[in-house]
Design a protein around this motif. Structure first.
Motif, PDB file in Angstrom:
ATOM      1  N   TYR A  60      76.629  10.512   6.360  1.00  0.00           N
ATOM      2  CA  TYR A  60      77.470  11.232   7.483  1.00  0.00           C
ATOM      3  C   TYR A  60      78.424  10.341   8.061  1.00  0.00           C
ATOM      4  N   GLY A  61      79.563  10.739   8.473  1.00  0.00           N
ATOM      5  CA  GLY A  61      80.270   9.886   9.252  1.00  0.00           C
ATOM      6  C   GLY A  61      79.939   9.935  10.919  1.00  0.00           C
ATOM      7  N   GLU A  62      80.094   8.764  11.740  1.00  0.00           N
ATOM      8  CA  GLU A  62      79.671   8.582  12.789  1.00  0.00           C
ATOM      9  C   GLU A  62      80.082   9.794  13.719  1.00  0.00           C
ATOM     10  N   ASP A  63      81.325  10.271  13.633  1.00  0.00           N
ATOM     11  CA  ASP A  63      81.902  11.389  14.475  1.00  0.00           C
ATOM     12  C   ASP A  63      80.741  12.543  14.218  1.00  0.00           C
ATOM     13  N   LEU A  64      80.518  12.960  13.208  1.00  0.00           N
ATOM     14  CA  LEU A  64      79.883  14.060  12.698  1.00  0.00           C
ATOM     15  C   LEU A  64      78.532  13.952  13.206  1.00  0.00           C
ATOM     16  N   ILE A  65      77.716  12.952  13.501  1.00  0.00           N
ATOM     17  CA  ILE A  65      76.379  12.425  13.751  1.00  0.00           C
ATOM     18  C   ILE A  65      76.523  12.824  15.407  1.00  0.00           C
ATOM     19  N   TYR A  66      77.721  12.267  16.024  1.00  0.00           N
ATOM     20  CA  TYR A  66      77.501  12.662  17.615  1.00  0.00           C
ATOM     21  C   TYR A  66      77.738  14.058  17.678  1.00  0.00           C
ATOM     22  N   LYS A  67      78.449  14.785  16.902  1.00  0.00           N
ATOM     23  CA  LYS A  67      78.591  16.159  17.237  1.00  0.00           C
ATOM     24  C   LYS A  67      77.549  16.838  17.001  1.00  0.00           C
ATOM     25  N   ILE A  68      76.721  16.611  16.044  1.00  0.00           N
ATOM     26  CA  ILE A  68      75.412  17.245  15.621  1.00  0.00           C
ATOM     27  C   ILE A  68      74.414  16.796  16.785  1.00  0.00           C
ATOM     28  N   GLU A  69      74.405  15.865  17.259  1.00  0.00           N
ATOM     29  CA  GLU A  69      73.536  15.308  18.417  1.00  0.00           C
ATOM     30  C   GLU A  69      73.780  16.065  19.805  1.00  0.00           C
ATOM     31  N   SER A  70      75.127  16.589  19.886  1.00  0.00           N
ATOM     32  CA  SER A  70      75.575  16.922  21.033  1.00  0.00           C
ATOM     33  C   SER A  70      75.462  18.574  21.036  1.00  0.00           C
ATOM     34  N   GLY A  71      74.992  19.119  19.955  1.00  0.00           N
ATOM     35  CA  GLY A  71      75.030  20.404  19.809  1.00  0.00           C
ATOM     36  C   GLY A  71      76.216  21.240  19.619  1.00  0.00           C
ATOM     37  N   LYS A  72      77.271  20.491  19.106  1.00  0.00           N
ATOM     38  CA  LYS A  72      78.400  21.102  18.621  1.00  0.00           C
ATOM     39  C   LYS A  72      78.415  21.396  17.271  1.00  0.00           C
ATOM     40  N   ARG A  73      77.617  21.162  16.471  1.00  0.00           N
ATOM     41  CA  ARG A  73      77.676  21.251  14.882  1.00  0.00           C
ATOM     42  C   ARG A  73      76.153  21.437  14.668  1.00  0.00           C
ATOM     43  N   ILE A  74      76.246  22.622  13.723  1.00  0.00           N
ATOM     44  CA  ILE A  74      74.833  23.052  13.189  1.00  0.00           C
ATOM     45  C   ILE A  74      74.201  22.051  11.985  1.00  0.00           C
ATOM     46  N   PRO A  75      73.360  21.592  12.197  1.00  0.00           N
ATOM     47  CA  PRO A  75      72.924  20.514  10.979  1.00  0.00           C
ATOM     48  C   PRO A  75      72.434  21.309   9.841  1.00  0.00           C
ATOM     49  N   ARG A  76      72.758  20.942   8.701  1.00  0.00           N
ATOM     50  CA  ARG A  76      72.364  21.559   7.515  1.00  0.00           C
ATOM     51  C   ARG A  76      70.950  21.153   7.090  1.00  0.00           C
ATOM     52  N   PRO A  77      70.274  22.072   6.221  1.00  0.00           N
ATOM     53  CA  PRO A  77      68.879  21.751   5.977  1.00  0.00           C
ATOM     54  C   PRO A  77      68.619  20.370   5.362  1.00  0.00           C
ATOM     55  N   GLU A  78      69.484  19.992   4.477  1.00  0.00           N
ATOM     56  CA  GLU A  78      69.226  18.785   3.992  1.00  0.00           C
ATOM     57  C   GLU A  78      69.728  17.548   4.678  1.00  0.00           C
ATOM     58  N   TYR A  79      70.428  17.545   5.806  1.00  0.00           N
ATOM     59  CA  TYR A  79      70.593  16.744   6.854  1.00  0.00           C
ATOM     60  C   TYR A  79      69.516  16.463   7.609  1.00  0.00           C
TER      61      TYR A  79
END
Length: 292
Positions: A60-79
């Motif tokens: 995953y790209g770094e920006d998407l990592i930060y968005k998942i960790e900040s609760g702005k994106r729902i992580p997929r099961p495989e993630y």
């Protein structure tokens, strides 16, 4: 594109995963995703791994990592599975998949799915479309994309996934008794094109042959019946309670009052009595399929 061990690797960004944004109006969903994101960040920092390096490990790209960790994106099961392995969490991160699964879909659909998951009897009459519980992915996507004003691509994917997720009701054990009545007219409408329509008819036959499902077709030339005003839904539970709604009665709102439910039950029973019997309905759909 980035280089890993001399090889070019494409890391996932937001555009690669449409429909995984958090609904800001879903307070419980927001809380769950924020909690999961916080645990992912704490675990990553605890092992001393930078976000960029972690992104390379899970693809995953770094920006998407930060968005998942900040609760702005729902992580997929495989993630979550990849994160568990990369961070040596011993299954703790993977275990959060069940919590995330519940908030993946819109609140209204989750509430309906939860009721369907508890019902011992489900009755559905549809006037203008194939019921959502019976729709194929192609059929569902075509219907949702036809809405005006149009939904965003992310919303379309989210709604399609939510509709299909409800279909796990067919796999329940013990199985609920499920009764469908579908008007003939929608069965002639080639939603999504000829191939998608063919697959939809095949799906109707597949579900209609399940031992705990009855599927009936209301012929267009039948007499008037109470369902002509629109959809009728009835869910009955093991404790004797029930909930239902009908587009043509009680302002279309859900009801649980015994007197109102008796009216809906009478409506649905009348519709079933006027529709083709289950065996004749399956033969009718087979004939349509033969014409495709």
């Amino acid at each position: 594109m980035t280089q890993v061990n001399g090889k070019a690797v494409q890391l996932k960004e937001e555009a690669d995963e449409p429909g995984w944004e958090v609904d800001p109006d879903d307070e419980w969903g927001v809380a769950v995703v924020e909690t999961v994101g916080r645990q992912l960040k704490l675990r990553r920092e605890a092992v001393g791994m930078r976000a960029a390096d972690f992104g390379l490990a899970v693809g995953y790209g770094e920006d998407l990592i930060y968005k998942i960790e900040s609760g702005k994106r729902i992580p997929r099961p495989e993630y979550l599975d990849k994160a568990d392995e990369a961070l040596g969490a011993g299954g703790l991160l993977s275990a959060m998949k069940e919590d995330v699964k519940k908030v993946r879909y819109p609140k209204k659909v989750r509430d309906l799915a939860q009721m369907e998951a508890k019902a011992v009897e489900i009755g559905v009459y549809e006037c203008n479309i194939v019921p959502g519980l019976l729709q194929t992915p192609e059929h569902a996507r075509a219907l949702i994309e036809a809405a005006q004003p149009p939904y965003s691509p992310d919303d379309v994917e989210r709604m399609v996934a939510a509709r299909l997720a409800r279909q796990t009701v067919f796999e329940r054990d013990p199985s609920p008794s499920i009764n469908f009545v579908v008007e003939e007219a929608p069965l002639h409408r080639e939603v999504g094109g000829t191939m998608a329509w063919t697959r939809q008819l095949e799906r109707l036959l597949e579900v209609g042959r399940l031992r705990h499902v009855t599927l009936q077709v209301m012929r267009t030339k039948s007499d008037p019946h109470p369902g002509l005003d629109g959809r009728i839904e009835l869910l009955k539970f093991a404790d004797g309670t029930a909930v239902g709604r009908g587009d043509g009665v009680f302002n279309g709102r859900p009801v649980s009052d015994a007197k109102q439910l008796r009216v809906l039950d009478l409506w649905f029973s009348t519709v079933r009595a006027q529709a083709l019997p289950p065996r004749e309905s399956l033969v009718f759909i087979e004939q349509l399929l033969g014409e495709s």
